[in-house]
Motif scaffolding. Sequence first.
Motif, PDB file in Angstrom:
ATOM      1  N   GLY A  27      -5.158  -4.662 -16.327  1.00  8.52           N
ATOM      2  CA  GLY A  27      -4.825  -3.425 -15.737  1.00  8.52           C
ATOM      3  C   GLY A  27      -5.561  -3.068 -14.568  1.00  8.52           C
ATOM      4  O   GLY A  27      -5.447  -2.116 -13.909  1.00  8.52           O
ATOM      5  N   GLN A  28      -6.497  -4.102 -13.989  1.00  2.00           N
ATOM      6  CA  GLN A  28      -7.439  -3.825 -12.731  1.00  2.00           C
ATOM      7  C   GLN A  28      -6.630  -4.659 -11.587  1.00  2.00           C
ATOM      8  O   GLN A  28      -7.405  -4.690 -10.457  1.00  2.00           O
ATOM      9  CB  GLN A  28      -8.698  -4.305 -12.934  1.00  2.00           C
ATOM     10  CG  GLN A  28      -9.403  -3.498 -13.910  1.00  2.00           C
ATOM     11  CD  GLN A  28      -9.399  -1.982 -13.515  1.00  2.00           C
ATOM     12  OE1 GLN A  28      -9.620  -1.694 -12.484  1.00  2.00           O
ATOM     13  NE2 GLN A  28      -9.162  -1.039 -14.544  1.00  2.00           N
ATOM     14  N   ASP A  29      -5.358  -5.353 -11.779  1.00  2.00           N
ATOM     15  CA  ASP A  29      -5.092  -6.283 -10.530  1.00  2.00           C
ATOM     16  C   ASP A  29      -4.656  -5.709  -9.199  1.00  2.00           C
ATOM     17  O   ASP A  29      -5.009  -6.118  -8.347  1.00  2.00           O
ATOM     18  CB  ASP A  29      -3.789  -6.833 -11.114  1.00  2.00           C
ATOM     19  CG  ASP A  29      -3.846  -7.538 -12.387  1.00  2.00           C
ATOM     20  OD1 ASP A  29      -5.006  -7.813 -12.795  1.00  2.00           O
ATOM     21  OD2 ASP A  29      -2.872  -7.993 -13.256  1.00  2.00           O
ATOM     22  N   GLN A  30      -4.160  -4.314  -9.489  1.00  2.00           N
ATOM     23  CA  GLN A  30      -3.780  -3.593  -8.218  1.00  2.00           C
ATOM     24  C   GLN A  30      -5.036  -3.145  -7.351  1.00  2.00           C
ATOM     25  O   GLN A  30      -5.223  -3.391  -6.242  1.00  2.00           O
ATOM     26  CB  GLN A  30      -3.110  -2.313  -8.286  1.00  2.00           C
ATOM     27  CG  GLN A  30      -2.536  -1.230  -7.334  1.00  2.00           C
ATOM     28  CD  GLN A  30      -1.468  -2.133  -6.480  1.00  2.00           C
ATOM     29  OE1 GLN A  30      -0.808  -2.833  -6.883  1.00  2.00           O
ATOM     30  NE2 GLN A  30      -2.016  -2.054  -5.191  1.00  2.00           N
ATOM     31  N   ALA A  31      -6.088  -2.855  -8.155  1.00  2.00           N
ATOM     32  CA  ALA A  31      -7.377  -2.452  -7.536  1.00  2.00           C
ATOM     33  C   ALA A  31      -8.040  -3.792  -6.850  1.00  2.00           C
ATOM     34  O   ALA A  31      -8.814  -3.525  -6.018  1.00  2.00           O
ATOM     35  CB  ALA A  31      -8.447  -1.764  -8.672  1.00  2.00           C
ATOM     36  N   LEU A  32      -7.896  -4.731  -7.616  1.00  2.00           N
ATOM     37  CA  LEU A  32      -8.401  -5.979  -6.818  1.00  2.00           C
ATOM     38  C   LEU A  32      -7.809  -6.231  -5.724  1.00  2.00           C
ATOM     39  O   LEU A  32      -8.333  -6.735  -4.726  1.00  2.00           O
ATOM     40  CB  LEU A  32      -8.275  -7.065  -8.042  1.00  2.00           C
ATOM     41  CG  LEU A  32      -8.556  -8.582  -7.481  1.00  2.00           C
ATOM     42  CD1 LEU A  32     -10.211  -8.639  -7.221  1.00  2.00           C
ATOM     43  CD2 LEU A  32      -8.416  -9.498  -8.751  1.00  2.00           C
ATOM     44  N   GLN A  33      -6.390  -6.319  -5.959  1.00  2.00           N
ATOM     45  CA  GLN A  33      -5.592  -6.605  -4.560  1.00  2.00           C
ATOM     46  C   GLN A  33      -5.884  -5.667  -3.460  1.00  2.00           C
ATOM     47  O   GLN A  33      -6.039  -6.131  -2.332  1.00  2.00           O
ATOM     48  CB  GLN A  33      -4.120  -6.542  -4.654  1.00  2.00           C
ATOM     49  CG  GLN A  33      -3.583  -7.605  -5.842  1.00  2.00           C
ATOM     50  CD  GLN A  33      -3.863  -9.053  -5.250  1.00  2.00           C
ATOM     51  OE1 GLN A  33      -3.949  -9.319  -3.831  1.00  2.00           O
ATOM     52  NE2 GLN A  33      -4.269  -9.887  -6.207  1.00  2.00           N
ATOM     53  N   THR A  34      -6.257  -4.441  -3.993  1.00  2.00           N
ATOM     54  CA  THR A  34      -6.579  -3.353  -2.703  1.00  2.00           C
ATOM     55  C   THR A  34      -7.958  -3.892  -2.044  1.00  2.00           C
ATOM     56  O   THR A  34      -8.207  -3.741  -0.902  1.00  2.00           O
ATOM     57  CB  THR A  34      -6.507  -2.027  -3.260  1.00  2.00           C
ATOM     58  OG1 THR A  34      -5.385  -1.832  -3.940  1.00  2.00           O
ATOM     59  CG2 THR A  34      -6.827  -1.033  -2.164  1.00  2.00           C
ATOM     60  N   LYS A  35      -8.892  -4.086  -2.724  1.00  2.00           N
ATOM     61  CA  LYS A  35     -10.036  -4.604  -2.225  1.00  2.00           C
ATOM     62  C   LYS A  35     -10.029  -5.747  -1.445  1.00  2.00           C
ATOM     63  O   LYS A  35     -10.705  -6.037  -0.624  1.00  2.00           O
ATOM     64  CB  LYS A  35     -11.043  -4.754  -3.526  1.00  2.00           C
ATOM     65  CG  LYS A  35     -12.559  -4.743  -2.723  1.00  2.00           C
ATOM     66  CD  LYS A  35     -12.865  -3.403  -2.584  1.00  2.00           C
ATOM     67  CE  LYS A  35     -14.384  -3.554  -1.891  1.00  2.00           C
ATOM     68  NZ  LYS A  35     -14.508  -2.364  -1.192  1.00  2.00           N
ATOM     69  N   LEU A  36      -9.260  -6.994  -1.918  1.00  2.00           N
ATOM     70  CA  LEU A  36      -9.024  -7.999  -1.248  1.00  2.00           C
ATOM     71  C   LEU A  36      -8.474  -7.921   0.140  1.00  2.00           C
ATOM     72  O   LEU A  36      -8.975  -8.565   1.128  1.00  2.00           O
ATOM     73  CB  LEU A  36      -7.944  -9.153  -2.032  1.00  2.00           C
ATOM     74  CG  LEU A  36      -8.888  -9.554  -3.269  1.00  2.00           C
ATOM     75  CD1 LEU A  36      -7.927 -10.530  -4.138  1.00  2.00           C
ATOM     76  CD2 LEU A  36     -10.151 -10.488  -2.918  1.00  2.00           C
ATOM     77  N   GLU A  37      -7.482  -6.946   0.188  1.00  2.00           N
ATOM     78  CA  GLU A  37      -7.090  -6.465   1.519  1.00  2.00           C
ATOM     79  C   GLU A  37      -7.843  -6.071   2.376  1.00  2.00           C
ATOM     80  O   GLU A  37      -7.845  -6.214   3.631  1.00  2.00           O
ATOM     81  CB  GLU A  37      -5.710  -5.454   1.282  1.00  2.00           C
ATOM     82  CG  GLU A  37      -4.524  -6.259   0.483  1.00  2.00           C
ATOM     83  CD  GLU A  37      -3.925  -7.456   1.384  1.00  2.00           C
ATOM     84  OE1 GLU A  37      -3.881  -7.254   2.687  1.00  2.00           O
ATOM     85  OE2 GLU A  37      -3.649  -8.261   0.670  1.00  2.00           O
ATOM     86  N   GLU A  38      -8.927  -5.166   2.053  1.00  2.00           N
ATOM     87  CA  GLU A  38      -9.806  -4.501   2.804  1.00  2.00           C
ATOM     88  C   GLU A  38     -10.800  -5.533   3.345  1.00  2.00           C
ATOM     89  O   GLU A  38     -11.146  -5.724   4.484  1.00  2.00           O
ATOM     90  CB  GLU A  38     -10.473  -3.325   1.934  1.00  2.00           C
ATOM     91  CG  GLU A  38      -9.894  -2.421   1.566  1.00  2.00           C
ATOM     92  CD  GLU A  38     -10.699  -1.244   0.748  1.00  2.00           C
ATOM     93  OE1 GLU A  38     -12.001  -1.729   0.462  1.00  2.00           O
ATOM     94  OE2 GLU A  38     -10.159  -0.488   0.416  1.00  2.00           O
TER      95      GLU A  38
END
Length: 700
Positions: free
Chosen positions: A151-162
């Motif tokens: 359930g934290q995949d979207q938060a991880l991808q957002t952080k990786l993009e940053e």
Amino acid sequence: MPVEPTGTAPVPDPRMAQALGRDRRRVVLSYLAMALAWMIATDGAVTALVPDPQQAALWQSMKGAFFALASAGLLYLLLRPLAEHVLHTHARLQASELRLRQMFEGNPGPILVYDLDTLAILDANPAACSTFGWDRDALLAQTIDVLWPPGQDQALQTKLEEIREAPEQLCILRAQLQLRDGSLRQMELRSNAIDYDGHTARLLIAIDRTAEDLAQLRRDQALARVEEAHELARIGAWELDPSTGQGRYSNQVYRLLGRRPPEARRWHRFDELLVAADPATAAQTDQVLAGLCSGEQVQVDVLLPVLAMDGRALMVHLRAASGVDEAGRDRILGTLQDVTEREQSRRLLREREEQFRELVRVLPDGVVILSDEHVLYANAWAAGLFGYGSHTLLGEPLSALVAGSDLARLRAQMRAGQPQHSPGHSSVLAMQRADGRSFQAGLAVGDVRYGGRDCKLLIVRDLSESEQTRSALETSNRELQAMAGRLFSLQEDERRAISRDLHDDIGQAITAIKLSAYAAQDEDDAQRRGEDLAQIVSLADTTVAKLRDISTLLRPPQLDALGLEAALSWQARVLFRSSSVELQAEIESLPTRPDNSIEQACFRIAQESLTNALRHARASQVVLQLRDVDQRGLHLMIRDDGEGFDPDGPRGLGLIVMRERAQSVGGHVRIESAHGAGTLVDVHLPYQAAVTAAVESAEY
């Protein structure tokens, strides 16, 4: 495996590059200088010394061979230091890489290296494998997102993009990571960009903050519980800066004083909160506040009557002591507690104690408190009862107050710790006065705290005259009960005889009349004779029925034939069969049949109670219960929801007869009633009549 610093390509060592450049220039310049010098010198020498061209060519060849050998040797000598420098530098690099690897492997904190593009885990130290629960090979086969909970995949991808947008910046964040067993840990993550064998990678350092967060949570919970405890105890905390006289106060302090807590805690003077209840308190408050700001060591513990903002009078308990805050600065730390109710309770307790002392002083019974069997306190009545002065009784031993024959009984009663008022245990003991005369006394024993010690309390009542009166009264009561029981027994015998006569004689006679009337029907004038005889038959039937009813009411046959339970059931059905009043009969089978007198008394009491409920109570429901009481006796209860009556008013004959019937057989009746609350008749009777022996002895 080398871990390079931040950048897109390896950066050479500046000192090594400078040394290599210097050595290269030295070799090239030395070789050029030697070659030019050799060429100029040898060519001129050959031309001058050898005029023959062939000889000159031979010398030129020899000169070239020598130059090649000499230049080779010279190059070897010049390049040897350079090679040694390169080897030394390479050894230093290997040692540095080994140290970095050891630090990486030996670091107690989890460290990971992952590819920023593919998210594949490229390297991990043992601490990371141990922390996340993976072995090294299995962990290196995973991607970094395996550590993020579902359930934290979207938060991880957002952080990786940053991170990809600014890879050169240090990234710090708090997140929950998932271990291999599925459990979650709160981690602080720090990552920076590195070049890892040509990969654009990130070095990730994880710091487990789970224990810290749990400790912080427990601290917050403890503080919340402290706040709750303060609120329940009506106590608030405060601190004061002695140099400025200003302080900060908890929200509970404001609430206790009837004020609204500020949105943010601020510093202000204490006297802005305290409103003295009177001028004396105002002077005392000013003195206390001045002492807090004196700069000396403070120890305050005072009660102050103050006024709340809503005008309520409060008694507050102010405590304070010198201390320091977290930064080591001098502070006055204290509490403020609302003790209004406690002080009121203390005042009422003092009043009650005074009232109790006065009550004990005027009590017409002796009150004695013993400690280690010696008199510690005695009221004036006790001193007079035992023939002592008001204070001379103090200190006297117990043996001086009790006759020797009863001293052991009293000590046993004191060890039991309770009065012996149960049936079969007498609480009447022989006591002894100061002049040696003895007297009978009723004694109650109990435990009490007096003067901070566990003591024994004795309440003594002089029974010298009342004991004789009570004995005579008991004898008179026994005789009266015996006579009443005999009277009721004779009445029942007489009724039984009347019932038998009415049934056997009058009933048979009327039956004979009925048969004669049938025979007379053969006379002349059949119509008239038939009417007359039919009327005779009807009257005869009615008379027989009435006689049977009278016989049954005088002595129900069910009582002798089937026992008390059947007789009560029959009587209840007969009385209520034509009534609108609801009857709830709960008649249990008795384990043994009571004596005849017991059955008579119980049946007549129930008959009288049910009749009263129908005639006078105007009840809508009547409850009849009969049950056994531990095979020691029977319990009869009749309850109605009618109008009731005043139990203190005039009593009818029926109630008196019910009490006499029960007492005559050794039982008792309790009648409870009130206007509008119904009536309860509660009867307890033994199975064996208590006066049987007395009656028999009276007959003889």
